[in-house]
Motif scaffolding. Sequence first.
Motif, PDB file in Angstrom:
ATOM      1  N   ALA A 187       0.817  -1.199   0.000  1.00  0.00           N
ATOM      2  CA  ALA A 187       0.000   0.000   0.000  1.00  0.00           C
ATOM      3  C   ALA A 187       0.854   1.255   0.000  1.00  0.00           C
ATOM      4  N   GLU A 188       2.105   1.130   0.481  1.00  0.00           N
ATOM      5  CA  GLU A 188       2.987   2.280   0.525  1.00  0.00           C
ATOM      6  C   GLU A 188       3.565   2.608  -0.845  1.00  0.00           C
ATOM      7  N   ARG A 189       3.756   1.564  -1.703  1.00  0.00           N
ATOM      8  CA  ARG A 189       4.519   1.771  -2.921  1.00  0.00           C
ATOM      9  C   ARG A 189       3.680   1.748  -4.171  1.00  0.00           C
ATOM     10  N   THR A 190       2.347   1.628  -4.053  1.00  0.00           N
ATOM     11  CA  THR A 190       1.520   1.449  -5.219  1.00  0.00           C
ATOM     12  C   THR A 190       0.875   2.741  -5.649  1.00  0.00           C
ATOM     13  N   GLY A 191       1.489   3.429  -6.568  1.00  0.00           N
ATOM     14  CA  GLY A 191       0.954   4.605  -7.238  1.00  0.00           C
ATOM     15  C   GLY A 191      -0.103   5.369  -6.481  1.00  0.00           C
ATOM     16  N   ALA A 192      -1.383   5.220  -6.918  1.00  0.00           N
ATOM     17  CA  ALA A 192      -2.484   6.030  -6.406  1.00  0.00           C
ATOM     18  C   ALA A 192      -2.788   5.761  -4.944  1.00  0.00           C
ATOM     19  N   THR A 193      -2.420   4.565  -4.449  1.00  0.00           N
ATOM     20  CA  THR A 193      -2.754   4.239  -3.064  1.00  0.00           C
ATOM     21  C   THR A 193      -1.627   4.584  -2.101  1.00  0.00           C
ATOM     22  N   ARG A 194      -0.552   5.141  -2.632  1.00  0.00           N
ATOM     23  CA  ARG A 194       0.570   5.486  -1.773  1.00  0.00           C
ATOM     24  C   ARG A 194       0.145   6.574  -0.781  1.00  0.00           C
ATOM     25  N   ARG A 195       0.479   6.391   0.483  1.00  0.00           N
ATOM     26  CA  ARG A 195       0.132   7.370   1.507  1.00  0.00           C
ATOM     27  C   ARG A 195       1.384   7.830   2.223  1.00  0.00           C
ATOM     28  N   ARG A 196       1.386   9.085   2.560  1.00  0.00           N
ATOM     29  CA  ARG A 196       2.506   9.644   3.305  1.00  0.00           C
ATOM     30  C   ARG A 196       1.969  10.609   4.360  1.00  0.00           C
ATOM     31  N   GLY A 197       2.868  11.025   5.227  1.00  0.00           N
ATOM     32  CA  GLY A 197       2.546  12.080   6.170  1.00  0.00           C
ATOM     33  C   GLY A 197       1.308  11.814   7.000  1.00  0.00           C
ATOM     34  N   ALA A 198       0.435  12.834   7.058  1.00  0.00           N
ATOM     35  CA  ALA A 198      -0.735  12.773   7.929  1.00  0.00           C
ATOM     36  C   ALA A 198      -1.686  11.650   7.541  1.00  0.00           C
ATOM     37  N   ALA A 199      -1.826  11.384   6.239  1.00  0.00           N
ATOM     38  CA  ALA A 199      -2.752  10.331   5.790  1.00  0.00           C
ATOM     39  C   ALA A 199      -2.311   8.967   6.302  1.00  0.00           C
ATOM     40  N   LEU A 200      -1.025   8.689   6.206  1.00  0.00           N
ATOM     41  CA  LEU A 200      -0.507   7.418   6.697  1.00  0.00           C
ATOM     42  C   LEU A 200      -0.595   7.348   8.217  1.00  0.00           C
ATOM     43  N   GLU A 201      -0.274   8.451   8.877  1.00  0.00           N
ATOM     44  CA  GLU A 201      -0.335   8.471  10.339  1.00  0.00           C
ATOM     45  C   GLU A 201      -1.752   8.194  10.830  1.00  0.00           C
ATOM     46  N   GLN A 202      -2.743   8.802  10.196  1.00  0.00           N
ATOM     47  CA  GLN A 202      -4.134   8.571  10.591  1.00  0.00           C
ATOM     48  C   GLN A 202      -4.561   7.128  10.344  1.00  0.00           C
ATOM     49  N   ALA A 203      -4.089   6.549   9.240  1.00  0.00           N
ATOM     50  CA  ALA A 203      -4.422   5.152   8.951  1.00  0.00           C
ATOM     51  C   ALA A 203      -3.852   4.229  10.025  1.00  0.00           C
ATOM     52  N   ALA A 234       0.255  -3.002  11.643  1.00  0.00           N
ATOM     53  CA  ALA A 234       0.795  -2.812  10.289  1.00  0.00           C
ATOM     54  C   ALA A 234      -0.080  -3.507   9.253  1.00  0.00           C
ATOM     55  N   ARG A 235      -0.484  -4.739   9.541  1.00  0.00           N
ATOM     56  CA  ARG A 235      -1.337  -5.466   8.584  1.00  0.00           C
ATOM     57  C   ARG A 235      -2.671  -4.760   8.399  1.00  0.00           C
ATOM     58  N   ARG A 236      -3.261  -4.336   9.491  1.00  0.00           N
ATOM     59  CA  ARG A 236      -4.572  -3.682   9.405  1.00  0.00           C
ATOM     60  C   ARG A 236      -4.471  -2.348   8.656  1.00  0.00           C
ATOM     61  N   ALA A 237      -3.383  -1.635   8.869  1.00  0.00           N
ATOM     62  CA  ALA A 237      -3.208  -0.327   8.231  1.00  0.00           C
ATOM     63  C   ALA A 237      -2.706  -0.446   6.802  1.00  0.00           C
ATOM     64  N   GLY A 238      -2.286  -1.641   6.383  1.00  0.00           N
ATOM     65  CA  GLY A 238      -1.756  -1.816   5.032  1.00  0.00           C
ATOM     66  C   GLY A 238      -0.411  -1.152   4.853  1.00  0.00           C
ATOM     67  N   THR A 239       0.432  -1.248   5.888  1.00  0.00           N
ATOM     68  CA  THR A 239       1.754  -0.642   5.818  1.00  0.00           C
ATOM     69  C   THR A 239       2.763  -1.617   6.418  1.00  0.00           C
ATOM     70  N   ASN A 240       3.923  -1.125   6.814  1.00  0.00           N
ATOM     71  CA  ASN A 240       4.931  -1.992   7.415  1.00  0.00           C
ATOM     72  C   ASN A 240       5.353  -1.450   8.772  1.00  0.00           C
ATOM     73  N   LYS A 241       6.002  -2.290   9.544  1.00  0.00           N
ATOM     74  CA  LYS A 241       6.357  -1.888  10.912  1.00  0.00           C
ATOM     75  C   LYS A 241       7.317  -0.704  10.937  1.00  0.00           C
ATOM     76  N   ASN A 242       8.186  -0.598   9.951  1.00  0.00           N
ATOM     77  CA  ASN A 242       9.125   0.519   9.946  1.00  0.00           C
ATOM     78  C   ASN A 242       8.396   1.859   9.906  1.00  0.00           C
ATOM     79  N   ALA A 243       7.289   1.912   9.157  1.00  0.00           N
ATOM     80  CA  ALA A 243       6.504   3.150   9.071  1.00  0.00           C
ATOM     81  C   ALA A 243       5.930   3.513  10.438  1.00  0.00           C
ATOM     82  N   ILE A 244       5.605   2.499  11.231  1.00  0.00           N
ATOM     83  CA  ILE A 244       5.065   2.749  12.570  1.00  0.00           C
ATOM     84  C   ILE A 244       6.180   3.187  13.515  1.00  0.00           C
ATOM     85  N   TYR A 245       7.286   2.460  13.489  1.00  0.00           N
ATOM     86  CA  TYR A 245       8.380   2.774  14.407  1.00  0.00           C
ATOM     87  C   TYR A 245       8.991   4.150  14.138  1.00  0.00           C
ATOM     88  N   ARG A 246       8.864   4.643  12.915  1.00  0.00           N
ATOM     89  CA  ARG A 246       9.377   5.985  12.631  1.00  0.00           C
ATOM     90  C   ARG A 246       8.571   7.053  13.367  1.00  0.00           C
TER      91      ARG A 246
END
Length: 206
Positions: free
Chosen positions: A6-22, A45-57
Amino acid sequence: MAGDGAERTGATRRRGAALEQAILRAAADELLESGYAGLTMDRVARRAGTNKNAIYRRWPNRAALGVAAYRQLAVANLDPPDTGELRGDALELLRRANCHWTSPLGEVLRGLLSGVGEEPELLAQLQEQAGAAGTAGWLTVLDRAVARGQASPEARHPRVATVALALLRNEIITRGVASAPDDVLVEIVDEVYLPLLRGRARPGVG
């Protein structure tokens, strides 16, 4: 890794506040479903569709994430009653507080208070959040009463606004029970809370 999709796929890529809220929404859902004891970075991480590194950051450990997620839950549950009169609003708020400790959100708070007990800074944050959430509802109810002419502006003080809640907590703690009988709530409102508010009115008001 599959977890990065979900982090690396074009239109579904989320960053910043959007990823944090997810991530926070996922953590809040996990807390409600499994409690703090069942909260893990992997599951969030699984529920949010991301990886643990994104959370630990963003959060160094699950305790910090849990406290942040509880803040989301507490804010989402702030919907003060509006019965049209102060007594009805105060009774409804007190009844909600009376049920809170045994509610799903109350169970989350109990688990967090126990789980972060060895981290004083996080514990202080959690206690402050829980207190602020309770105070906000009472101040909103009192603001409405002032606007309707049912209370004096002098009554709008955080300690005064929440005195009924403090009395309920004392009742529960001293009696060692999970909740108080409804007649106790009525007594707190009618015999203490409303007379106190009336007593703080300006001369000639109320």
